[in-house]
Design an enzyme around this catalytic site. Structure first.
Site, PDB file in Angstrom:
ATOM      1  N   ASP A 126       0.863  -1.179   0.000  1.00  0.00           N
ATOM      2  CA  ASP A 126       0.000   0.000   0.000  1.00  0.00           C
ATOM      3  C   ASP A 126       0.905   1.236   0.000  1.00  0.00           C
ATOM      4  OD1 ASP A 126       0.891   0.298   2.596  1.00  0.00           O
ATOM      5  OD2 ASP A 126      -1.104   0.305   3.517  1.00  0.00           O
ATOM      6  N   CYS A 162       3.124  -3.259   4.046  1.00  0.00           N
ATOM      7  CA  CYS A 162       2.285  -2.121   4.445  1.00  0.00           C
ATOM      8  C   CYS A 162       2.918  -1.511   5.692  1.00  0.00           C
ATOM      9  CB  CYS A 162       0.813  -2.496   4.615  1.00  0.00           C
ATOM     10  SG  CYS A 162       0.387  -3.477   6.058  1.00  0.00           S
ATOM     11  N   THR A 193       2.365  -1.573   9.057  1.00  0.00           N
ATOM     12  CA  THR A 193       2.674  -2.525  10.128  1.00  0.00           C
ATOM     13  C   THR A 193       2.931  -3.920   9.601  1.00  0.00           C
ATOM     14  OG1 THR A 193       0.347  -3.103  10.336  1.00  0.00           O
ATOM     15  CG2 THR A 193       1.152  -1.306  11.752  1.00  0.00           C
ATOM     16  N   HIS A 211       9.608 -23.899   9.098  1.00  0.00           N
ATOM     17  CA  HIS A 211       8.539 -24.544   9.866  1.00  0.00           C
ATOM     18  C   HIS A 211       7.156 -24.363   9.258  1.00  0.00           C
ATOM     19  CE1 HIS A 211      10.918 -24.650  13.949  1.00  0.00           C
ATOM     20  NE2 HIS A 211      11.587 -25.174  12.935  1.00  0.00           N
ATOM     21  N   HIS A 232       6.474 -30.692  10.488  1.00  0.00           N
ATOM     22  CA  HIS A 232       5.894 -29.379  10.160  1.00  0.00           C
ATOM     23  C   HIS A 232       4.822 -29.491   9.077  1.00  0.00           C
ATOM     24  CE1 HIS A 232       8.797 -27.638  12.778  1.00  0.00           C
ATOM     25  NE2 HIS A 232       9.793 -28.184  12.094  1.00  0.00           N
TER      26      HIS A 232
HETATM   27  C1  RB5 Z   1      -1.836   2.812   6.471  1.00  0.00           C
HETATM   28  O1  RB5 Z   1      -1.829   4.024   7.156  1.00  0.00           O
HETATM   29  C2  RB5 Z   1      -1.718   1.655   7.428  1.00  0.00           C
HETATM   30  O2  RB5 Z   1      -2.867   1.534   8.194  1.00  0.00           O
HETATM   31  C3  RB5 Z   1      -1.433   0.371   6.686  1.00  0.00           C
HETATM   32  O3  RB5 Z   1      -0.280   0.528   5.926  1.00  0.00           O
HETATM   33  C4  RB5 Z   1      -1.184  -0.850   7.536  1.00  0.00           C
HETATM   34  O4  RB5 Z   1      -0.288  -0.589   8.561  1.00  0.00           O
HETATM   35  C5  RB5 Z   1      -2.385  -1.546   7.985  1.00  0.00           C
HETATM   36  O5  RB5 Z   1      -2.312  -2.634   8.561  1.00  0.00           O
END
Ligand code: RB5
Length: 149
Positions: A14, A71, A73, A104, A139
């Site tokens: 993203d 993304c 996180t 695994h 596994h």
């Molecule tokens: C975008 O701001 C953020 O929410 C997205 O990149 C991600 O971290 C969502 O899980």
């Protein structure tokens, strides 16, 4: 990064993962690995599922060998990927986790948290991920039990 002959990698991100994805694609290009970029292609705000699903289908259809998903996180894109039956996406924030995800869990997508790791760390993680083999054995039995009946 070593050269992995005939290996094709799919990328999806993203807006929060776009810059790290671009960095990793340059790395892969320099090593002459094949790749497919499923976007996004700017820092303009988008919804990660729109790109995660494209990557998931490509991995499921074996159009690419592995996926790299990014993304902010790593969680949102990872959750989306794992809605696909043949996807085992692993959120990897260091090389050891990446190695274990392959050994695994036979993970076929490596999800990265762009806002929490450096470019150097990300490069190490994906190198480890694509160069580590699944151990099979006990596994495989566990992986067979992941899917809901
Ligand atoms: C975008 O701001 C953020 O929410 C997205 O990149 C991600 O971290 C969502 O899980």
């Amino acid at each position: 990064m070593q050269k992995y002959k005939n290996m094709k990698i799919g990328f999806a991100a993203d807006h929060a993962g776009y810059q790290l994805k671009s960095f990793l694609i340059e790395l892969v290009k320099n090593k002459e690995l094949e790749f497919v970029d499923f976007g996004t292609n700017s820092t303009e705000s988008v919804d990660y599922p729109d790109f995660a699903h494209l990557l998931a289908v490509a991995v499921e259809n074996k159009d690419v060998d592995y996926g790299i998903a990014v993304c902010g996180t790593g969680n949102g894109i990872n959750m989306t990927l794992n809605k696909h039956r043949k996807i085992r996406a692993a959120l990897c924030w260091n090389s050891e986790i990446a190695a274990l995800a392959r050994k695994h869990n036979n993970a076929n997508v490596c999800s990265l948290p762009a806002r929490f790791i450096s470019e150097t760390e990300a490069a190490e993680i994906i190198e480890t991920f694509i160069s580590t083999d699944f151990e099979g054995g006990r596994h495989q039995k566990r992986i067979d039990k992941i899917e809901c009946k």
